[in-house]
Motif scaffolding. Structure first.
Motif, short mmCIF file in Angstrom:
data_model
loop_
_atom_site.label_atom_id
_atom_site.label_comp_id
_atom_site.label_asym_id
_atom_site.label_seq_id
_atom_site.Cartn_x
_atom_site.Cartn_y
_atom_site.Cartn_z
N VAL A 106 -4.63 28.47 -12.22
CA VAL A 106 -3.31 28.67 -12.83
C VAL A 106 -2.89 27.38 -13.50
N GLU A 107 -2.42 27.48 -14.73
CA GLU A 107 -1.93 26.32 -15.46
C GLU A 107 -0.47 26.54 -15.85
N GLY A 108 0.39 25.60 -15.48
CA GLY A 108 1.80 25.70 -15.87
C GLY A 108 2.65 26.54 -14.95
N GLY A 109 2.15 26.89 -13.76
CA GLY A 109 2.93 27.69 -12.82
C GLY A 109 2.84 29.18 -13.10
N CYS A 110 3.28 29.98 -12.14
CA CYS A 110 3.23 31.44 -12.31
C CYS A 110 4.17 32.10 -11.31
N ASP A 111 4.40 33.40 -11.51
CA ASP A 111 5.23 34.21 -10.63
C ASP A 111 4.69 35.64 -10.69
N PHE A 112 4.08 36.10 -9.59
CA PHE A 112 3.47 37.43 -9.55
C PHE A 112 4.08 38.27 -8.44
N LEU A 113 4.30 39.54 -8.73
CA LEU A 113 4.61 40.53 -7.71
C LEU A 113 3.33 41.32 -7.47
N VAL A 123 3.08 26.12 -3.81
CA VAL A 123 3.41 27.54 -3.77
C VAL A 123 4.73 27.70 -3.06
N ASP A 124 5.65 28.38 -3.72
CA ASP A 124 7.01 28.48 -3.21
C ASP A 124 7.24 29.80 -2.51
N ASN A 125 8.00 29.79 -1.42
CA ASN A 125 8.43 31.02 -0.77
C ASN A 125 9.49 31.69 -1.62
N LEU A 126 9.87 32.91 -1.21
CA LEU A 126 11.02 33.55 -1.82
C LEU A 126 12.25 32.71 -1.53
N THR A 127 13.29 32.90 -2.31
CA THR A 127 14.51 32.17 -2.07
C THR A 127 15.07 32.53 -0.73
N SER A 172 4.16 41.71 -1.98
CA SER A 172 4.31 40.26 -1.85
C SER A 172 4.71 39.65 -3.19
N ARG A 173 5.19 38.43 -3.11
CA ARG A 173 5.49 37.67 -4.32
C ARG A 173 4.82 36.31 -4.19
N TRP A 174 4.04 35.98 -5.20
CA TRP A 174 3.27 34.74 -5.21
C TRP A 174 3.74 33.87 -6.35
N ARG A 175 4.27 32.69 -6.02
CA ARG A 175 4.81 31.80 -7.04
C ARG A 175 4.19 30.41 -6.93
N VAL A 176 3.81 29.88 -8.05
CA VAL A 176 3.32 28.50 -8.14
C VAL A 176 4.23 27.76 -9.11
N ARG A 177 4.82 26.65 -8.63
CA ARG A 177 5.78 25.92 -9.45
C ARG A 177 5.18 24.70 -10.15
N ARG A 178 4.05 24.22 -9.66
CA ARG A 178 3.47 23.00 -10.24
C ARG A 178 3.01 23.22 -11.67
N LEU A 216 5.50 38.27 -13.55
CA LEU A 216 6.95 38.28 -13.73
C LEU A 216 7.41 37.25 -14.75
N ARG A 217 6.51 36.40 -15.18
CA ARG A 217 6.82 35.41 -16.22
C ARG A 217 5.55 35.10 -17.00
N ARG A 218 5.71 34.49 -18.14
CA ARG A 218 4.55 34.11 -18.94
C ARG A 218 3.75 33.07 -18.16
N THR A 219 2.46 33.26 -18.10
CA THR A 219 1.63 32.35 -17.32
C THR A 219 0.21 32.34 -17.89
N ARG A 220 -0.55 31.37 -17.47
CA ARG A 220 -1.97 31.32 -17.84
C ARG A 220 -2.77 31.29 -16.55
N LYS A 221 -3.38 32.43 -16.24
CA LYS A 221 -4.16 32.55 -15.01
C LYS A 221 -5.52 33.16 -15.35
N GLU A 222 -6.56 32.59 -14.76
CA GLU A 222 -7.91 33.12 -14.94
C GLU A 222 -8.48 33.49 -13.58
N LEU A 223 -9.05 34.69 -13.50
CA LEU A 223 -9.61 35.20 -12.25
C LEU A 223 -11.13 35.21 -12.33
#
Length: 315
Positions: free
Chosen positions: A115-122, A10-14, A51-57, A78-85
Motif C-alpha cells: 500500500v502506498e499513501g495509506g488506505c481505508d477498506f471495508l 494501521v489504525d483502529n476504528l474511531t 471489518s475495516r482496515w485502515r493504513v494512515r502512513r 472507501l477512499r482513493r488508494t494504491r494497493k497491489e495484491l
C-alpha cells in the motif's frame, strides 16, 4: 511474514465506533483475517463478519498472511488508494479508485499486499456455512464439498455493487436492528454470488407467510424489542429458511425485517414518552439502546426531532 497491527501504521476504528457492543463493523487487526464473530445478547453469532482496515502512513507499507481460510471476501475501497495484491508471488490486482470492489475466494498459501499513501477498506467475510446455505436454497440441496467460486475478481455486476455499497451504512448502525440488517445483506450477497458463479436462478418459494406465522413472528419481535434479533431466530419462529423468511416477511409487512424492528422500537419509544413518567434515559435503556445519546441519534434520524422535543409537543 510481516503483519501490521494497530498502532502507527494501521489504525483502529474511531473511539465512537470501536466498541464491540456498539458496532458490528470491527477493526481488522490482522490483514485479510476476519475479526471475532459478533455475538448477540442471545448468544447467537452473526453469519458474516465485517471489518475495516485502515493504513494512515504515507510511505509504502507491506502486509502478508499465510493463514488459509474458507471465506469468500468482498473488499470495498472507501477512499482513493494504491494497493497491489500478490498471491504466490504473482501480482493479481492493482487498485486505486474509490468505491472499487474486489471479490476473492477462499485464501490458500501466501498472500501479500503493498500500500502506498495509506488506505481505508471495508471488508465483508462470507463464511462457507453461509455460501452453502445459499447454494442449498438455489439448488435444493447442500454441496458435497467446500465451495470456491472465485479466485480474484474485480466486481462489475451492478446488483453486487449496489449490495456492497449498502454495507457501508452498517458502520455505526443501530446495534439492535443492525444484526438483522447485516444478516439480510449477507444472504443477498451470497445468493448473488451463487447465481453469478453457477448460473443458478434463485429457487425461492413464492408462497406468503400464513396468518399464524405472521402473528408468531410479530409477537416474538414485540416481546424482544430490547434485544438484538437475528434472522435465524425469526426464521425459526416462522418455520422457514432464512432466505424464504426474508422474502415472505417483506411481502407480508411491506418492510424487510430490520426496518420493521427499528420502526416498532421507535413506536414503542413514542408510547413510553407520551404515556409514562419515565425519563428519556429510562426509555432508552428499557428499549436496549446503549445510552441516551445513542437513543437520541436514532430517534432524531427516524422522527426528525429529538425525544425531548417530540415529548414536549405531545403535551
Amino acid at each position: 511474514m510481516e503483519r501490521r497491527r494497530s498502532g502507527p501504521d494501521v489504525d483502529n476504528l474511531t473511539s465512537s465506533t470501536s466498541s464491540r457492543a456498539e458496532n458490528i463493523v470491527q477493526p481488522e487487526l490482522d490483514w485479510r483475517s476476519p475479526p471475532p464473530t459478533f455475538t448477540l445478547i442471545s448468544g447467537r453469532p452473526l453469519r458474516i463478519a465485517i471489518s475495516r482496515w485502515r493504513v494512515r502512513r504515507r510511505e509504502r507499507v507491506e502486509v502478508a498472511s499465510d493463514t488459509d481460510d474458507d471465506c469468500h471476501v468482498l473488499s470495498i475501497a472507501l477512499r482513493r488508494t494504491r494497493k497491489e495484491l500478490f498471491i504466490g508471488g504473482k501480482s493479481v490486482w492493482l487498485g486505486g479508485v474509490r468505491d472499487e470492489m474486489l471479490l476473492t475466494g477462499p485464501k490458500r498459501g501466501v498472500w501479500r499486499a503493498t500500500v502506498e499513501g495509506g488506505c481505508d477498506f471495508l471488508r465483508v467475510f462470507l463464511p462457507q456455512t453461509l455460501i452453502a446455505e445459499c447454494y442449498a436454497e438455489a439448488f435444493g440441496g447442500g454441496p458435497s464439498d467446500t465451495i470456491s467460486m472465485f479466485g480474484v475478481l474485480p466486481v462489475t455486476d451492478l446488483r453486487l455493487r449496489q449490495l456492497g455499497q449498502t454495507f457501508k451504512a452498517l458502520d455505526g448502525y443501530d446495534p439492535i436492528a443492525g444484526p438483522c440488517f447485516a444478516d439480510s445483506l449477507g444472504l443477498a450477497v451470497g445468493l448473488r454470488l451463487v447465481e453469478l458463479a453457477c448460473g443458478a436462478e434463485e429457487a425461492l418459494a413464492n408462497g406468503k407467510l400464513a396468518r399464524p406465522q405472521i402473528t408468531r413472528v410479530v409477537s416474538y419481535i414485540e416481546d424482544n424489542l430490547a434485544q438484538a434479533l437475528c434472522l435465524l431466530e425469526l426464521s425459526e419462529v416462522a418455520g422457514l429458511s432464512r432466505v424464504q423468511f426474508v422474502r415472505q416477511f417483506k411481502q407480508a409487512t411491506g418492510q424487510p425485517p430490520h426496518a420493521y424492528i427499528l420502526q416498532r422500537r421507535i413506536e414503542r419509544a413514542k408510547a413510553l414518552l407520551k404515556n409514562s413518567d419515565s425519563t428519556i434515559v429510562g426509555v432508552a435503556l428499557d428499549l436496549g439502546f446503549c445510552n441516551q445519546n445513542h437513543f437520541a441519534r436514532v430517534f432524531s434520524k427516524t422522527v426528525g426531532m429529538t425525544p425531548g422535543r417530540w415529548r414536549s409537543l405531545q403535551s
